[in-house]
Scaffold this motif. Sequence first.
Motif, PDB file in Angstrom:
ATOM      1  N   THR A  55       0.936  -1.061   0.019  1.00 56.41           N
ATOM      2  CA  THR A  55      -0.028  -0.077  -0.019  1.00 56.41           C
ATOM      3  C   THR A  55       0.806   1.465   0.052  1.00 56.41           C
ATOM      4  O   THR A  55       0.619   2.189  -0.728  1.00 56.41           O
ATOM      5  CB  THR A  55      -0.876  -0.081   1.076  1.00 56.41           C
ATOM      6  OG1 THR A  55      -2.028  -0.992   0.967  1.00 56.41           O
ATOM      7  CG2 THR A  55      -1.546   1.424   1.492  1.00 56.41           C
ATOM      8  N   ILE A  58       2.434   1.955  -3.411  1.00 57.24           N
ATOM      9  CA  ILE A  58       1.398   2.535  -4.365  1.00 57.24           C
ATOM     10  C   ILE A  58       1.128   3.909  -3.967  1.00 57.24           C
ATOM     11  O   ILE A  58       0.850   4.689  -5.010  1.00 57.24           O
ATOM     12  CB  ILE A  58       0.036   1.631  -4.209  1.00 57.24           C
ATOM     13  CG1 ILE A  58       0.374   0.044  -4.753  1.00 57.24           C
ATOM     14  CG2 ILE A  58      -1.128   2.309  -5.001  1.00 57.24           C
ATOM     15  CD1 ILE A  58      -1.050  -0.600  -4.502  1.00 57.24           C
ATOM     16  N   THR A  62       1.799   6.895  -6.578  1.00 53.78           N
ATOM     17  CA  THR A  62       0.531   7.736  -6.927  1.00 53.78           C
ATOM     18  C   THR A  62       0.762   9.299  -6.951  1.00 53.78           C
ATOM     19  O   THR A  62       0.745   9.901  -7.746  1.00 53.78           O
ATOM     20  CB  THR A  62      -0.570   7.354  -6.127  1.00 53.78           C
ATOM     21  OG1 THR A  62      -1.222   5.765  -6.201  1.00 53.78           O
ATOM     22  CG2 THR A  62      -1.678   8.286  -6.647  1.00 53.78           C
ATOM     23  N   THR A 127      -7.147   6.835  -8.996  1.00 58.93           N
ATOM     24  CA  THR A 127      -6.721   5.631  -9.519  1.00 58.93           C
ATOM     25  C   THR A 127      -5.652   4.954  -8.465  1.00 58.93           C
ATOM     26  O   THR A 127      -5.696   3.658  -8.287  1.00 58.93           O
ATOM     27  CB  THR A 127      -5.761   5.999 -10.966  1.00 58.93           C
ATOM     28  OG1 THR A 127      -6.600   6.516 -11.868  1.00 58.93           O
ATOM     29  CG2 THR A 127      -5.087   4.629 -11.395  1.00 58.93           C
ATOM     30  N   LEU A 131      -6.282   1.195  -6.744  1.00 63.14           N
ATOM     31  CA  LEU A 131      -5.521   0.123  -6.981  1.00 63.14           C
ATOM     32  C   LEU A 131      -5.094  -0.465  -5.605  1.00 63.14           C
ATOM     33  O   LEU A 131      -4.702  -1.604  -5.428  1.00 63.14           O
ATOM     34  CB  LEU A 131      -4.290   0.591  -7.498  1.00 63.14           C
ATOM     35  CG  LEU A 131      -3.959   1.135  -8.806  1.00 63.14           C
ATOM     36  CD1 LEU A 131      -2.468   1.575  -9.403  1.00 63.14           C
ATOM     37  CD2 LEU A 131      -4.177  -0.147  -9.864  1.00 63.14           C
ATOM     38  N   ARG A 134     -10.478  -1.434  -4.382  1.00 62.46           N
ATOM     39  CA  ARG A 134     -11.546  -1.534  -5.413  1.00 62.46           C
ATOM     40  C   ARG A 134     -12.809  -0.647  -5.311  1.00 62.46           C
ATOM     41  O   ARG A 134     -13.289   0.189  -5.791  1.00 62.46           O
ATOM     42  CB  ARG A 134     -11.880  -2.733  -6.043  1.00 62.46           C
ATOM     43  CG  ARG A 134     -10.557  -3.654  -6.667  1.00 62.46           C
ATOM     44  CD  ARG A 134     -10.035  -2.842  -7.949  1.00 62.46           C
ATOM     45  NE  ARG A 134      -9.056  -3.667  -8.641  1.00 62.46           N
ATOM     46  CZ  ARG A 134      -7.584  -3.640  -8.378  1.00 62.46           C
ATOM     47  NH1 ARG A 134      -7.349  -2.690  -7.494  1.00 62.46           N
ATOM     48  NH2 ARG A 134      -7.000  -4.389  -9.012  1.00 62.46           N
ATOM     49  N   ALA A 175      -1.198   4.689 -13.544  1.00 59.66           N
ATOM     50  CA  ALA A 175      -1.166   3.246 -14.106  1.00 59.66           C
ATOM     51  C   ALA A 175       0.410   2.921 -14.518  1.00 59.66           C
ATOM     52  O   ALA A 175       0.971   1.850 -14.162  1.00 59.66           O
ATOM     53  CB  ALA A 175      -2.124   3.079 -15.220  1.00 59.66           C
ATOM     54  N   THR A 178       2.899   3.078 -11.243  1.00 63.88           N
ATOM     55  CA  THR A 178       2.688   2.021 -10.195  1.00 63.88           C
ATOM     56  C   THR A 178       3.019   0.969 -10.602  1.00 63.88           C
ATOM     57  O   THR A 178       2.995  -0.337  -9.832  1.00 63.88           O
ATOM     58  CB  THR A 178       1.160   2.077  -9.799  1.00 63.88           C
ATOM     59  OG1 THR A 178       0.373   1.899 -10.807  1.00 63.88           O
ATOM     60  CG2 THR A 178       0.962   3.395  -8.868  1.00 63.88           C
ATOM     61  N   ARG A 179       3.535   0.647 -11.552  1.00 64.52           N
ATOM     62  CA  ARG A 179       4.010  -0.737 -12.225  1.00 64.52           C
ATOM     63  C   ARG A 179       5.390  -1.051 -11.461  1.00 64.52           C
ATOM     64  O   ARG A 179       5.991  -0.099 -11.030  1.00 64.52           O
ATOM     65  CB  ARG A 179       4.473  -0.584 -13.760  1.00 64.52           C
ATOM     66  CG  ARG A 179       3.051  -0.437 -14.591  1.00 64.52           C
ATOM     67  CD  ARG A 179       3.566  -0.257 -16.226  1.00 64.52           C
ATOM     68  NE  ARG A 179       4.186  -1.385 -16.704  1.00 64.52           N
ATOM     69  CZ  ARG A 179       3.339  -2.639 -17.014  1.00 64.52           C
ATOM     70  NH1 ARG A 179       2.051  -2.450 -17.072  1.00 64.52           N
ATOM     71  NH2 ARG A 179       4.082  -3.568 -17.395  1.00 64.52           N
TER      72      ARG A 179
END
Length: 232
Positions: A55, A58, A62, A127, A131, A134, A175, A178-179
């Motif tokens: 978390t 992310i 983000t 977004t 991630l 949901r 998107a 955060t890969r």
Amino acid sequence: MNISVMDWLAQFTSMSAPFNQIVHYISGSDLFKGLPIMALLWYFWFRDTDPKSNTREIIIATLIGCVIAVFIARGANNIGPYQPRPFANAALIHHTYVGLAAPESQALYIWNSFPSDHATLFFSLATGVFLISRMAGSLLYFYVLIFIALPRIYLGLHYPTDILAGAFLGIACVALSTRAGVIKLYGRHCDMLLNRYPAAFQAVLFIITVEIGTLFYDVRMLLEGIIKYFPR
């Protein structure tokens, strides 16, 4: 599509002064825009402290992605073809916003409306939350649409395509940021700083989230002051 939507909205803008004033307040209030979203990110930051959870990775990714997205949006505002905001576009039907004064900032009349930096920023943050959760992310997408995006269309600050472009840009940047392969570029250094200086790291992160949540207001004021008084 833009003209059809703006012409359709014109029938409502002169109906209720209290409604216009409420929409205007929501549109300009950080209490309805960035602050609740940042509070949600901090909630997940402190809730998911298990090292096995990603978390926090992310959240940091983000924040990085949303800053990059806003930077790109601002670049497009500056170098792209000029498109006046709907309320300043003489080619559109004049909207009468009963109960509201004309916009005071002259920058609103000369600033390119495409794409929307509000949509870019807040859809990117939504977004990141999506991630993580949901359900929370889906609700936040809906919140951003109703309380941030639609008021700006209703008030003539943006066209629907401005919002769509900003949303796509924000979602795409987060998107990518955060890969796993991208997080590896900086994730280890962030973990090291967080583990070695947890109080300082989180204090700095708090300041960053406040600035993001207020659309970098203080940073923009500082830069404008430097540019204004910098000797030429």
